[in-house]
Write an enzyme that holds these catalytic residues in place. Sequence first.
Site, PDB file in Angstrom:
ATOM      1  N   LYS A 198      55.806  84.890 -21.634  1.00  0.00           N
ATOM      2  CA  LYS A 198      54.431  84.425 -21.858  1.00  0.00           C
ATOM      3  C   LYS A 198      54.401  82.911 -21.877  1.00  0.00           C
ATOM      4  O   LYS A 198      55.440  82.253 -22.071  1.00  0.00           O
ATOM      5  CB  LYS A 198      53.858  84.952 -23.181  1.00  0.00           C
TER       6      LYS A 198
ATOM      7  N   PRO B 278      64.695  82.263 -20.379  1.00  0.00           N
ATOM      8  CA  PRO B 278      65.641  81.473 -21.163  1.00  0.00           C
ATOM      9  C   PRO B 278      65.472  81.671 -22.675  1.00  0.00           C
ATOM     10  O   PRO B 278      64.371  81.938 -23.151  1.00  0.00           O
ATOM     11  CB  PRO B 278      65.325  80.025 -20.778  1.00  0.00           C
TER      12      PRO B 278
ATOM     13  N   GLY C 150      60.480  78.933 -25.664  1.00  0.00           N
ATOM     14  CA  GLY C 150      59.034  78.983 -25.938  1.00  0.00           C
ATOM     15  C   GLY C 150      58.297  79.948 -25.024  1.00  0.00           C
ATOM     16  O   GLY C 150      57.075  79.900 -24.912  1.00  0.00           O
ATOM     17  N   LEU C 151      59.044  80.833 -24.359  1.00  0.00           N
ATOM     18  CA  LEU C 151      58.431  81.778 -23.417  1.00  0.00           C
ATOM     19  C   LEU C 151      58.415  83.205 -23.964  1.00  0.00           C
ATOM     20  O   LEU C 151      58.053  84.146 -23.264  1.00  0.00           O
ATOM     21  CB  LEU C 151      59.179  81.738 -22.068  1.00  0.00           C
TER      22      LEU C 151
ATOM     23  N   GLY D 256      60.753  85.363 -24.768  1.00  0.00           N
ATOM     24  CA  GLY D 256      61.663  86.372 -24.196  1.00  0.00           C
ATOM     25  C   GLY D 256      62.139  87.405 -25.221  1.00  0.00           C
ATOM     26  O   GLY D 256      62.028  88.607 -24.990  1.00  0.00           O
ATOM     27  N   GLY D 257      62.632  86.942 -26.354  1.00  0.00           N
ATOM     28  CA  GLY D 257      63.159  87.853 -27.381  1.00  0.00           C
ATOM     29  C   GLY D 257      62.055  88.751 -27.938  1.00  0.00           C
ATOM     30  O   GLY D 257      62.268  89.947 -28.166  1.00  0.00           O
ATOM     31  N   SER D 258      60.871  88.188 -28.157  1.00  0.00           N
ATOM     32  CA  SER D 258      59.741  88.966 -28.682  1.00  0.00           C
ATOM     33  C   SER D 258      59.306  90.019 -27.674  1.00  0.00           C
ATOM     34  O   SER D 258      58.981  91.154 -28.040  1.00  0.00           O
ATOM     35  CB  SER D 258      58.549  88.049 -28.978  1.00  0.00           C
ATOM     36  N   SER D 259      59.291  89.633 -26.402  1.00  0.00           N
ATOM     37  CA  SER D 259      58.906  90.567 -25.356  1.00  0.00           C
ATOM     38  C   SER D 259      59.915  91.719 -25.266  1.00  0.00           C
ATOM     39  O   SER D 259      59.539  92.896 -25.228  1.00  0.00           O
ATOM     40  CB  SER D 259      58.825  89.836 -24.007  1.00  0.00           C
TER      41      SER D 259
ATOM     42  N   ASP E  74      55.121  86.915 -32.653  1.00  0.00           N
ATOM     43  CA  ASP E  74      54.669  87.083 -31.262  1.00  0.00           C
ATOM     44  C   ASP E  74      54.898  88.490 -30.726  1.00  0.00           C
ATOM     45  O   ASP E  74      54.461  88.803 -29.619  1.00  0.00           O
ATOM     46  CB  ASP E  74      55.444  86.119 -30.333  1.00  0.00           C
TER      47      ASP E  74
HETATM   48  O1  C5P Z   1      57.612  85.126 -36.748  1.00  0.00           O
HETATM   49  P1  C5P Z   1      58.789  84.444 -36.151  1.00  0.00           P
HETATM   50  O2  C5P Z   1      60.096  85.003 -36.686  1.00  0.00           O
HETATM   51  O3  C5P Z   1      58.780  84.415 -34.678  1.00  0.00           O
HETATM   52  O4  C5P Z   1      58.700  82.944 -36.613  1.00  0.00           O
HETATM   53  C1  C5P Z   1      59.798  82.061 -36.556  1.00  0.00           C
HETATM   54  C2  C5P Z   1      59.533  80.890 -37.466  1.00  0.00           C
HETATM   55  O5  C5P Z   1      58.493  80.072 -36.900  1.00  0.00           O
HETATM   56  C3  C5P Z   1      59.051  81.233 -38.844  1.00  0.00           C
HETATM   57  O6  C5P Z   1      60.116  81.468 -39.718  1.00  0.00           O
HETATM   58  C4  C5P Z   1      58.255  80.003 -39.229  1.00  0.00           C
HETATM   59  O7  C5P Z   1      59.123  78.976 -39.650  1.00  0.00           O
HETATM   60  C5  C5P Z   1      57.656  79.551 -37.910  1.00  0.00           C
HETATM   61  N1  C5P Z   1      56.279  80.049 -37.726  1.00  0.00           N
HETATM   62  C6  C5P Z   1      55.251  79.515 -38.475  1.00  0.00           C
HETATM   63  N2  C5P Z   1      53.964  79.965 -38.269  1.00  0.00           N
HETATM   64  C7  C5P Z   1      53.702  80.915 -37.349  1.00  0.00           C
HETATM   65  C8  C5P Z   1      54.742  81.466 -36.568  1.00  0.00           C
HETATM   66  C9  C5P Z   1      56.027  81.007 -36.776  1.00  0.00           C
HETATM   67  O8  C5P Z   1      55.460  78.635 -39.312  1.00  0.00           O
HETATM   68  N3  C5P Z   1      52.447  81.311 -37.170  1.00  0.00           N
END
Ligand code: C5P
Length: 309
Positions: A18, A102, A106-107, A109-112, A144
């Site tokens: 994404k 990659p 920021g794309l 990948g892991g979430s997808s 995500d």
């Molecule tokens: O939810 P996820 O594990 O992908 O988020 C990774 C890190 O990014 C969180 O631990 C947090 O530090 C930051 N984050 C945030 N606010 C969001 C999404 C992510 O601060 N809305």
Amino acid sequence: MREDGRGRVELRVRAPAKVNLYLEVKGGRPDGYHEISSVMQAVSLFDEMTLALADAGGIALSCSHPALPTDERNLVTRAALLLRRRYGVTQGASISLLKRVPLGGGLGGGSSDAAIALLALSQLWGLNARLRELAELAAELGSDVPYFLWGGTALCEGRGERVSPLPSQPMDYVLVMPPWSVSTPEVYAALPTGLTERAMGSKNVMRALAGGDVDLLGTSLRNDLQESALSLHEGLREVWSVLKESREVCHARGLLLSGSGSSFLVLVRGRREARRAADLLASTLSVSCAAVHSLPAWDGRLLPLTLRR
Ligand code: C5P
């Protein structure tokens, strides 16, 4: 679903990347996350996953990327174990993951991968799980992850897990993917404290997407994480400055960091322009660049590996 050579039932699916076309950070939250409003767009760069039924318990993940752990630190393994626990599944699965998106780019990948694993395993294990139920599990895995159950174009709010589909026309982009991994928590932590209100918010981005207005989209792109990410990484600042210099020669309508980086998106008009700009930027920057296009929503359906576009 099909049988492999050894008579095992298996699924071969794609997990798309994404980009964020708009990411507004509205403020911090008591739980340590940030309240955001983000327009996400799925694009045609894919990881590939093969999932096979295993009668005995465990989840066995193998991965093409040597730096990626395959135990519970991997979101795919976590997704599989969470789904098994929540639905009392006794069967296992072996999953092999071919990474093309990659890591730390920021794309998403892991979430997808995690979201597509939830969809594929619930099919493989015959769970009949509703998308809204899977979305709750997905939100436990990462902010995500729920978005990737629907894909396409969507407004993501809360910490990113509240997903509303948006109408959109096809768009073309170049992904500029420097070889560095950026830490999302570090980028959020480096945000300035006084966040400014956006007069137009995401309205113009949504209007541009719905009407297929490339120029309006280009001038409305916004990512509140960009300054913070650039302030942390000199390499990103260099890429950003070359992108700005190359804007005209690439016929770029807009430039933006995707999510917390390290990848940038370059908005162009049409696939031919995207291929041309990707070649040009790859040779100027000596980093990996890909011409991609927007993908429509899959709404819980799997994207089979054989249906290449
Ligand atoms: O939810 P996820 O594990 O992908 O988020 C990774 C890190 O990014 C969180 O631990 C947090 O530090 C930051 N984050 C945030 N606010 C969001 C999404 C992510 O601060 N809305």
